[in-house]
Design a protein around this motif. Structure first.
Motif, PDB file in Angstrom:
ATOM      1  N   ILE A 276       0.863  -1.169   0.000  1.00 34.48           N
ATOM      2  CA  ILE A 276       0.000   0.000   0.000  1.00 34.48           C
ATOM      3  C   ILE A 276       0.911   1.233   0.000  1.00 34.48           C
ATOM      4  O   ILE A 276       1.695   1.416   0.935  1.00 34.48           O
ATOM      5  N   PRO A 277       0.815   2.077  -1.026  1.00 34.18           N
ATOM      6  CA  PRO A 277       1.655   3.276  -1.041  1.00 34.18           C
ATOM      7  C   PRO A 277       1.325   4.203   0.128  1.00 34.18           C
ATOM      8  O   PRO A 277       0.249   4.127   0.723  1.00 34.18           O
ATOM      9  N   SER A 278       2.241   5.096   0.421  1.00 33.86           N
ATOM     10  CA  SER A 278       2.023   6.044   1.509  1.00 33.86           C
ATOM     11  C   SER A 278       0.817   6.931   1.213  1.00 33.86           C
ATOM     12  O   SER A 278       0.428   7.132   0.057  1.00 33.86           O
ATOM     13  N   LYS A 279       0.230   7.443   2.267  1.00 32.84           N
ATOM     14  CA  LYS A 279      -0.907   8.361   2.148  1.00 32.84           C
ATOM     15  C   LYS A 279      -0.532   9.550   1.275  1.00 32.84           C
ATOM     16  O   LYS A 279      -1.309   9.969   0.410  1.00 32.84           O
ATOM     17  N   GLU A 280       0.670  10.088   1.473  1.00 31.92           N
ATOM     18  CA  GLU A 280       1.112  11.265   0.720  1.00 31.92           C
ATOM     19  C   GLU A 280       1.195  10.972  -0.775  1.00 31.92           C
ATOM     20  O   GLU A 280       0.765  11.778  -1.601  1.00 31.92           O
ATOM     21  N   TRP A 281       1.739   9.816  -1.129  1.00 30.74           N
ATOM     22  CA  TRP A 281       1.869   9.462  -2.544  1.00 30.74           C
ATOM     23  C   TRP A 281       0.499   9.202  -3.163  1.00 30.74           C
ATOM     24  O   TRP A 281       0.236   9.603  -4.302  1.00 30.74           O
ATOM     25  N   GLN A 282      -0.380   8.567  -2.415  1.00 32.19           N
ATOM     26  CA  GLN A 282      -1.734   8.328  -2.925  1.00 32.19           C
ATOM     27  C   GLN A 282      -2.442   9.646  -3.219  1.00 32.19           C
ATOM     28  O   GLN A 282      -3.081   9.795  -4.263  1.00 32.19           O
ATOM     29  N   ILE A 283      -2.333  10.600  -2.297  1.00 32.22           N
ATOM     30  CA  ILE A 283      -2.974  11.899  -2.510  1.00 32.22           C
ATOM     31  C   ILE A 283      -2.356  12.600  -3.711  1.00 32.22           C
ATOM     32  O   ILE A 283      -3.059  13.131  -4.582  1.00 32.22           O
ATOM     33  N   LYS A 284      -1.038  12.616  -3.761  1.00 32.08           N
ATOM     34  CA  LYS A 284      -0.326  13.297  -4.840  1.00 32.08           C
ATOM     35  C   LYS A 284      -0.738  12.767  -6.211  1.00 32.08           C
ATOM     36  O   LYS A 284      -0.968  13.537  -7.149  1.00 32.08           O
ATOM     37  N   THR A 285      -0.837  11.457  -6.345  1.00 33.49           N
ATOM     38  CA  THR A 285      -1.179  10.882  -7.642  1.00 33.49           C
ATOM     39  C   THR A 285      -2.687  10.882  -7.907  1.00 33.49           C
ATOM     40  O   THR A 285      -3.107  10.978  -9.060  1.00 33.49           O
TER      41      THR A 285
END
Length: 195
Positions: free
Chosen positions: A24-33
């Protein structure tokens, strides 16, 4: 919004993210993408749904504008995020609920059609969905070959009521998919740039 055929470089913070055992990618990366799917002027205030460390579907960030973004589903092989007008949220949530219950695409389609016609499922008379796709470089986490397609929901629209063809057209041209149903929508797929 026109998406240029460029490599989208993510900040070093996101390049250095660590995946959990469930990938599961980090919360920050999920939001960014996830917000890459939304028009630029709506990205900062968009609500974002994604996945927690256990893979549960959760709200990653509350929003204050008309867009809701969906992070990439880590269970799917291909990278894809989406953004849609908040008036579609009940419709989209119902689809996720029916899918989680084990229904297949056609069953979900038929059930939502029935519910929209009965007035038990809210479907706006028009709303936008944007789907962002590309390829994730597993080493750098850059999104390569970014590409956006646009969907404009117009429930129960037909070829006759819109003047649009109801069969697929070449990239760059609009056509009406699922005409005459609750899920009638105008598809616009921008042409991909050649190398």
């Amino acid at each position: 919004m026109i998406v240029q055929r460029t490599i989208t470089t993510l900040p070093l913070l996101f390049i250095c993210m660590i995946l959990t055992a469930q990938d599961i990618p980090s919360k920050e990366w999920q939001i960014k993408t996830a917000v890459m799917a939304a028009p630029a002027e709506y990205r900062e205030g968009a609500k974002v749904y994604g996945y927690d460390e256990s893979g549960n579907f959760v709200t990653l960030r509350e929003g204050n504008n008309t867009y809701i973004c969906l992070a990439d589903d880590p269970k799917n092989e291909n990278f894809s995020t989406a953004a849609y007008h908040k008036d579609l949220d009940e419709f989209m949530a119902r689809g996720r609920e029916l899918k989680a219950s084990g229904m297949e695409f056609q069953e979900i389609f038929d059930k939502r059609e029935e519910e929209v016609k009965a007035g038990t499922l809210k479907m706006p008379d028009k709303a936008t969905l944007c789907v962002f796709s590309g390829t994730v470089d597993t080493e750098t986490l850059e999104i390569k070959d970014p590409y956006v397609r646009y969907v404009f929901y117009m429930p129960f629209a037909t070829g006759e009521s819109t003047g649009l063809p109801t069969t697929p057209t070449p990239p760059g041209h609009a056509w009406l998919m699922n005409p005459g149903t609750h899920r009638a929508h105008i598809m616009i797929t921008p042409p991909k740039e050649e190398n």
